[in-house]
Design a protein around this motif. Structure first.
Motif, PDB file in Angstrom:
ATOM      1  N   ARG B  36       0.868  -1.172   0.000  1.00  0.00           N
ATOM      2  CA  ARG B  36       0.000   0.000   0.000  1.00  0.00           C
ATOM      3  C   ARG B  36       0.908   1.226   0.000  1.00  0.00           C
ATOM      4  N   THR B  38       0.997   5.483   0.340  1.00  0.00           N
ATOM      5  CA  THR B  38       0.408   6.788   0.625  1.00  0.00           C
ATOM      6  C   THR B  38       1.531   7.797   0.714  1.00  0.00           C
ATOM      7  N   ALA B  88      -5.686   4.890  -0.751  1.00  0.00           N
ATOM      8  CA  ALA B  88      -4.268   4.713  -1.068  1.00  0.00           C
ATOM      9  C   ALA B  88      -4.168   4.077  -2.443  1.00  0.00           C
TER      10      ALA B  88
END
Lengths: 110, 112
Positions: B36, B38, B88
């Motif tokens: 993930r 971000t 995300a």
């Protein structure tokens, strides 16, 4: 201390210049090291592996310093197309998964 | 050769809805990873599979997240129920042994 740390930048560098950035890692048992490149809104891609003896690929040179636990990336004769985020990546210490740094943002200016 | 294929490329959903992200690794690769990304946290490893078996899921944020790999050519990451903080880009990546890690183009998730 974070596992893999990088200066986020941005590094603003004129075209043709040489630029270098480092990455530090916390796990002394880490075994493999890499630099990945990520263009804006794209996926990361392998730029080069980092070997203990240091290695060079064209304008790019990567080095590993195990004693101080850092790796470096040097880019010579920078091109506009080198503008990207460079991710330091470490594997080892009992985990097969790769741990990524947050990346260093490089901007090559004409 | 086809690379890692992820779907959907973009998903916008409302809080509380179930989200399923899909990944087809490169044929012949024996390891599959879910990451993930971000701005705040960078790329985080959520879970990885070796020969379809989950090896390390310590990065999965909480019980709302689950991942499966029913066979060598397919994996899913499910979020139920989704929350705004799950927004995300989710990357799937595959690897042959300890070789180069190849990423898919990512699934950009927005939870309203």
């Amino acid at each position: 201390r974070k596992e893999v740390e990088q200066d986020p930048g941005p590094f603003n560098v004129p075209e043709g210049a040489t630029v270098a950035f480092n990455c530090t890692y916390s796990n002394s048992a880490s075994q493999s090291f890499f630099w990945y490149r990520q263009d804006c809104r794209k996926e990361p891609k392998l730029l080069m592996s980092v070997y203990s003896s240091g290695n060079e690929d064209g304008r790019f040179t990567a080095q590993l310093n195990r004693a101080s636990q850092y790796i470096s990336l040097l880019i010579r004769d920078s091109k506009l197309s080198d503008s990207a985020t460079y991710l330091c990546v470490v594997r080892g210490g009992g985990a097969d998964g790769l741990t990524f740094g947050k990346g260093t943002h490089l901007i090559i200016q004409p | 050769d086809a690379g890692v294929i992820q779907s959907p490329r973009h998903e916008v959903t409302e809080m509380g809805q179930e989200v399923t992200l899909r990944c087809k690794p490169i044929s012949g690769h024996n390891s599959l990873f879910w990451y993930r990304q971000t701005m705040m946290r960078g790329l985080e490893l959520l879970i990885y599979f070796n020969n379809n078996v989950p090896i390390d899921d310590s990065g999965m944020p909480e019980d709302r997240f689950s991942a499966k790999m029913p066979n060598a050519s397919f994996s899913t990451l499910k979020i139920q129920p989704s929350e705004p903080r799950d927004s995300a880009v989710y990357f799937c990546a595959s690897q042959r042994y300890t070789g180069e890690l190849f990423f898919g183009e990512g699934s950009r998730l927005t939870v309203l």
